[in-house]
Design a protein around this motif. Sequence first.
Motif, PDB file in Angstrom:
ATOM      1  N   HIS A  92       0.850  -1.302   0.142  1.00 51.48           N
ATOM      2  CA  HIS A  92      -0.218  -0.150  -0.041  1.00 51.48           C
ATOM      3  C   HIS A  92       0.484   1.061  -0.007  1.00 51.48           C
ATOM      4  O   HIS A  92       0.305   2.544  -0.262  1.00 51.48           O
ATOM      5  CB  HIS A  92      -1.314  -0.378   1.261  1.00 51.48           C
ATOM      6  N   PHE A  93       2.441   1.548   0.297  1.00 51.81           N
ATOM      7  CA  PHE A  93       3.022   2.721   0.294  1.00 51.81           C
ATOM      8  C   PHE A  93       3.542   2.773  -0.956  1.00 51.81           C
ATOM      9  O   PHE A  93       3.534   4.075  -1.268  1.00 51.81           O
ATOM     10  CB  PHE A  93       4.597   2.047   1.257  1.00 51.81           C
ATOM     11  N   GLU A  94       3.019   1.974  -1.890  1.00 52.44           N
ATOM     12  CA  GLU A  94       3.444   2.260  -3.453  1.00 52.44           C
ATOM     13  C   GLU A  94       2.008   3.259  -3.908  1.00 52.44           C
ATOM     14  O   GLU A  94       2.474   4.049  -4.634  1.00 52.44           O
ATOM     15  CB  GLU A  94       3.714   0.873  -4.404  1.00 52.44           C
ATOM     16  N   SER A  95       0.624   3.529  -3.118  1.00 49.12           N
ATOM     17  CA  SER A  95       0.506   4.345  -3.529  1.00 49.12           C
ATOM     18  C   SER A  95      -0.657   5.556  -2.257  1.00 49.12           C
ATOM     19  O   SER A  95      -1.342   6.145  -2.307  1.00 49.12           O
ATOM     20  CB  SER A  95      -1.332   3.567  -4.035  1.00 49.12           C
ATOM     21  N   MET A  96      -0.110   5.576  -1.570  1.00 49.89           N
ATOM     22  CA  MET A  96      -0.357   6.186  -0.604  1.00 49.89           C
ATOM     23  C   MET A  96       0.000   7.189  -1.213  1.00 49.89           C
ATOM     24  O   MET A  96       1.536   7.894  -1.228  1.00 49.89           O
ATOM     25  CB  MET A  96       0.405   5.661   0.796  1.00 49.89           C
ATOM     26  N   PRO A  97      -0.125   8.700  -0.812  1.00 50.18           N
ATOM     27  CA  PRO A  97       0.046   9.893  -1.340  1.00 50.18           C
ATOM     28  C   PRO A  97       0.508  10.710  -0.430  1.00 50.18           C
ATOM     29  O   PRO A  97       0.594  10.579   1.068  1.00 50.18           O
ATOM     30  CB  PRO A  97      -1.802  10.801  -1.772  1.00 50.18           C
ATOM     31  N   PRO A  98       1.568  11.797  -0.322  1.00 52.01           N
ATOM     32  CA  PRO A  98       2.074  12.341   0.758  1.00 52.01           C
ATOM     33  C   PRO A  98       0.897  12.762   1.200  1.00 52.01           C
ATOM     34  O   PRO A  98      -0.383  13.746   0.939  1.00 52.01           O
ATOM     35  CB  PRO A  98       2.614  13.221  -0.155  1.00 52.01           C
TER      36      PRO A  98
END
Length: 261
Positions: A235-241
Amino acid sequence: MRSLPPSLDAQVVAEIDRRLRAVEDDHQVRIPWAIESGSRAWGFPSPDSDYDCRFLFVRRRDHYVTLWPRRDVIETPLDKVFDVNGWDLAKTVRLIAKGNATAIEWLRSPIIYTGDPVFRDALVALTDQIAERSAIGRHYLHVCIRQRTGMVTLKRFFYALRPAAALRWLEVHPTSTVPPMDLPTLLEEGDVDADTRAAADELIALKSRTRELGTQSPPSILERFVARELDHAEHFESMPPTGDQARNRALADEFFRSQLA
């Protein structure tokens, strides 16, 4: 500030100290922070592990106001014992703002050759303000994936196990951004089951007394642990800032300028 365990070779430490002084004199820089990275600081050294000294350096203010900036890395001769090099503070702060966990880890190393605690605390405070959890997670995710490509030796497996443990730590601490640096602490604070921790402790002990671990496969329980944490961390791949990038850059600029003489 200095924190050196008795296990370090005194002659090697003396040579590292000499190299750091020479860097300051030869390059006309200030070194406010110099630490050990690599397997010694990560908690799984071998009898023949080299010394991975990393330092941060700051040039004089006028050196940054030029059309022809100098290199942002300073290196000393590399051999089987010594790997001593450092990053310009400007490079370091930019990388921290981008979520590079390597630069952040250096501020938390348990092995310190020399350091200004005021400088370290201020940079840690900046990190806490601007570091993005999503970027830190992606950093460890990508490091772990890279280390699992190709032939995985027992020695190399440690370089996948530690980022996997960091991903586990982030999962267990959902409101925190920066994991600890060393593998034993990551496993202890990551709520890892007893069997997995025991297998990791056994492998760390084996590495501590063996010069060459060989090419046999890692324990299956640890391989499953790494694979599981990679799956959980996708999920870190698509987690936005979540932070304000303009604010973060302004804070980074403010800190950087405060360190220039």
